[in-house]
Design an enzyme around this catalytic site. Structure first.
Site, PDB file in Angstrom:
ATOM      1  CD  GLU A 113      -1.702  -8.539   2.302  1.00  0.00           C
ATOM      2  OE1 GLU A 113      -1.495  -7.319   2.066  1.00  0.00           O
ATOM      3  OE2 GLU A 113      -2.787  -9.083   2.096  1.00  0.00           O
ATOM      4  CD  GLU A 133      -3.811  -5.728   6.994  1.00  0.00           C
ATOM      5  OE1 GLU A 133      -3.647  -6.156   8.153  1.00  0.00           O
ATOM      6  OE2 GLU A 133      -3.038  -5.999   6.059  1.00  0.00           O
TER       7      GLU A 133
END
Ligand code: 1HE
Length: 264
Positions: A113, A133
């Site tokens: 990210e 994740e």
């Protein structure tokens, strides 16, 4: 006392911002994200480009899972943390100063990210990407659904998250996760060297053009076509009022400027 996450040096118009928590693979805890937001909110005015790199064998292992585990945050607490990541990474993407990221090893979870907020991404041959994740029981919270999904397409992001698979640097380049690969074993220059060369080259562009490029294109992508075309015209009008525009055009007219060829 929290050891600083960022160490910053300057090389002329280029600020070199180094993630400096290699002992934790540059994992990002709350203090780190606050530091990122603070620095990118106040980039010194003489800095024209930021080169973002990382100490150690890995660019960034994402969210500090130990802190997250130990704090056992509630949903609302974690949402606030994620909003802090959004603010910080928005500053990287939209501060108006181009950011070149130099990556190695793991660029995973929140690390991807972070890299996705940079404008130019250079990878060495050890670089790999993943969104683990799902395997950790959480979700992305640092902007991947917006930035990374736009780079690789939402469908590819869904697949990467469902499987948690590791994408090597070559597949990553085909997806747009990096723009350049430096494979020193094949005679390429080190990634940090290419990153600095690109940063200096970008610093040589007209400042208003750079500002428009890094702030305008992503904003226009959020607009309707009609609004986007209108805004493009306004940006062009603003940029071409810059003081060095006539000189740059004159350099071309008088055959002093480079030509755009495959060799250039
Ligand atoms: C960490 C973290 C971390 C390392 N949080 N401490 N991210 C991940 O799921 C990636 C988790 N990390 C790894 O898979 C591996 O650490 C690496 C492949 C990146 C590197 O492996 P390696 O063998 O070089 O190092 P290591 O032995 O695993 O880690 C060295 C130390 O860093 C160790 O601490 P120590 O105290 O035992 O020495 C690790 O615990 C620590 N460390 N990664 C905390 N991530 C806003 S939402 C974003 C959501 C996400 O980012 S989820 C993805 C999380």
């Amino acid at each position: 006392m929290h050891k600083p996450y960022l160490s910053v040096t300057e090389d002329g118009p280029v600020a070199v911002v180094t993630l400096s928590r290699p002992e934790k693979r540059n994992a990002i805890d709350e203090a780190s994200v606050n530091e990122i937001e603070a620095w990118f909110s106040k980039i010194p005015p003489h800095i024209r480009v930021v080169l973002m790199k990382a100490e150690g064998d890995h660019f960034c292992a994402g969210l500090d899972l130990r802190e997250h585990h130990d704090k056992a945050r509630s949903g609302v607490e974690f949402m606030r943390v994620c909003q802090g990541w959004h603010r910080a990474f928005d500053r990287i993407q939209h501060s108006g100063v181009p950011v070149v990221a130099v990556m190695q090893g793991a660029v995973v979870g929140g690390g991807l990210e972070l890299a996705s907020a940079a404008h130019v991404r250079v990878a060495d041959a050890s670089t790999y990407f993943a969104l683990p994740e799902g395997t950790r029981g959480i979700f992305t919270g640092g902007g991947a659904t917006v930035r990374t999904a736009r780079i690789i397409t939402p469908g590819r992001m869904v697949e990467m998250m469902l499987t948690g698979r590791v994408v090597d640097v070559h597949e990553g380049k085909a997806m747009g996760l990096c723009h350049y690969i430096c494979d020193e074993a094949k005679g390429d220059k080190p990634a940090a060297e290419l990153g600095m060369e690109l940063a200096r080259k970008i610093a040589g562009n007209a400042p208003l053009s750079n500002y428009a490029i890094v702030t305008g294109i992503h904003k226009i992508a959020d607009m309707s076509a009609t609004d986007g075309l209108y805004t493009e015209g306004l940006i062009m009008a603003m940029v071409q009022s810059g003081e060095d525009v006539q000189a740059r055009l004159g350099d071309f007219v008088h055959k002093r400027a480079h030509k755009v060829t495959l060799e250039s």
